[in-house]
Motif scaffolding. Structure first.
Motif, mmCIF file in Angstrom:
data_model
loop_
_atom_site.group_PDB
_atom_site.id
_atom_site.type_symbol
_atom_site.label_atom_id
_atom_site.label_comp_id
_atom_site.label_asym_id
_atom_site.label_seq_id
_atom_site.Cartn_x
_atom_site.Cartn_y
_atom_site.Cartn_z
ATOM 1 N N ALA A 144 2.551 10.889 -15.086
ATOM 2 C CA ALA A 144 2.831 12.303 -14.842
ATOM 3 C C ALA A 144 2.672 12.644 -13.361
ATOM 4 O O ALA A 144 3.470 13.394 -12.793
ATOM 5 C CB ALA A 144 1.903 13.171 -15.687
ATOM 6 N N LYS B 295 4.204 15.951 -12.398
ATOM 7 C CA LYS B 295 4.152 16.766 -13.613
ATOM 8 C C LYS B 295 2.750 16.775 -14.213
ATOM 9 O O LYS B 295 2.580 16.851 -15.427
ATOM 10 C CB LYS B 295 5.145 16.224 -14.651
ATOM 11 N N ALA C 32 -1.412 9.927 -17.422
ATOM 12 C CA ALA C 32 -1.615 10.871 -16.310
ATOM 13 C C ALA C 32 -1.106 10.283 -14.996
ATOM 14 O O ALA C 32 -0.572 11.005 -14.147
ATOM 15 C CB ALA C 32 -3.101 11.233 -16.197
ATOM 16 N N TYR D 180 1.567 17.845 -18.040
ATOM 17 C CA TYR D 180 0.944 16.826 -18.892
ATOM 18 C C TYR D 180 -0.400 17.300 -19.425
ATOM 19 O O TYR D 180 -0.681 17.185 -20.629
ATOM 20 C CB TYR D 180 0.766 15.527 -18.098
#
Length: 374
Positions: free
Chosen positions: A333, A338, A330, A342
């Motif tokens: 991401a 993103k 995470a 994710y």
């Protein structure tokens, strides 16, 4: 009074940082190949190559080693990465095992940090939890540079989480066991570390939630990716359904906030489930591979099974699927902006993958125990 002044000073510093970073953003632009993005791409590529190399070296080392029994190996001064690698270390996430743990040991060897006055594992754990607060605040801003600085602070917090383990082992264990990755369960320090990690994870998820809300508002209430389901029969009377580019009905702004909240809750449950299962299987594999079996035949079988490709694959998959790995992904991401994508795909594929890995681990563990008559 003092805390109010500190918070006021911190808010002022955050405001100045946001203004300066906005100027930097305007200077380099938001182009795919801006300076910021090139740095992020480059660092990600180098770290990924390093992880692959270290995984290969770990595999080679496991093929050559004997089972680490409950009796400590002959002690030699200093930290030796592969010699001290435990079952827990072999199953731990890449960042913790290949970067944070060695750097924490190097930091201790260079500074003798654990012997400094006032230093204890609990002090280190609490400090690591507290720096998650400014990290979450930076992550929740609408400035990409500030978000990335927040992510770096979260990653420093993970390193601090490794430091508290090193401090505990240096202060409470002896000989080679000082350098072996292991959890001392059912102690006050273990509980403090658990709740500090929990607090930091919740801080990150709070920052992630705020980030996704900002992205939602930028996209006029629509998610960055198409959702292939209808959302909520009861809509706000002032809102109307939206159509995606394919003509599919998508949730309105209010519905998307609910979807986002449900995703966060689902991810929290998935991370906790993954962490609990990882902890369980780590302990079970330790009970098989870190004990001295009574007969030479059982010991030979034990070594053969530890070196098997199936065992290494199970360990490696848990490196990818434990709770810390999911949080680390995470972070990545968020660095690429993103997070929504994710969490969306993690919700779709994370739970089936965790259930499959749990089933494979249970079958493999049963097979190992049967082989060694454990």
């Amino acid at each position: 009074m003092l805390s109010a002044k500190v918070m006021k000073l911190f808010n002022k510093a955050t405001t100045i940082f946001k203004e300066r970073s906005k100027e930097v953003n305007n200077a380099v632009g938001n182009h795919k190949y801006s300076v910021q993005n090139v740095i992020v791409y480059g660092v990600t590529a180098l770290v990924a190559i390093y992880f692959v190399i270290m995984d290969l070296l770990t595999y080679i080392h496991i093929q050559r080693r004997e089972v680490r029994t409950a009796d400590p190996p002959p002690y030699r001064d200093g930290f030796h990465y592969f010699r001290m690698l435990s079952i827990k270390g072999a199953m731990e996430d890449h960042l913790s095992c290949h970067i944070n743990w060695p750097l924490a040991e190097l930091f201790e060897a260079s500074t003798n940090f654990s012997q400094q006055r006032g230093i204890s594992p609990n002090v280190v754990s609490v400090f690591g939890a507290l720096i998650a607060i400014p990290a979450a605040k930076l992550l929740s801003t609408d400035n990409m540079l500030a978000k990335r600085v927040g992510i770096v602070i979260f990653m420093i917090r993970l390193w601090i989480d490794s430091v508290d383990g090193v401090v505990y082992r240096m202060q409470h264990l002896a000989g080679a066991e000082k350098h072996v990755q292991q959890s001392i369960r059912h102690s006050s320090g273990w509980l403090v570390d658990f709740f500090c990690d929990l607090f930091a994870a919740l801080m990150f998820l709070f920052g992630a939630y705020q980030t996704m809300k900002q992205n939602l508002s930028k996209n006029s209430g629509q998610a960055p990716i198409t959702l292939h389901f209808h959302c909520y029969k009861h809509r706000s009377p002032v809102s109307s359904p939206r159509l995606s580019s394919s003509g599919q009905e998508t949730p309105d702004g209010e519905g998307m906030v609910r979807v986002m909240s449900l995703k966060i809750v689902w991810i929290v449950l998935l991370v906790f489930s993954s962490s609990a299962l990882w902890d369980y299987f780590t302990q079970q594999y330790r009970n098989v591979f870190e004990v001295t079996l009574p007969t030479p035949y059982q010991q030979e079988k034990q070594n053969m099974l530890l070196r098997s490709n199936a065992t290494f694959l199970i360990f490696w998959l848990w490196r990818l699927m434990n709770g810390v790995s999911l949080i680390n992904a995470a972070f990545l991401a968020a660095a690429y902006d993103k997070l929504w994508e994710y969490m969306h795909y993690l919700q779709l594929f994370g739970t089936p993958a965790l259930l499959l890995l749990t089933m494979l681990s249970s079958l493999h563990l049963s097979s190992v125990r049967r082989e060694v008559n454990f």
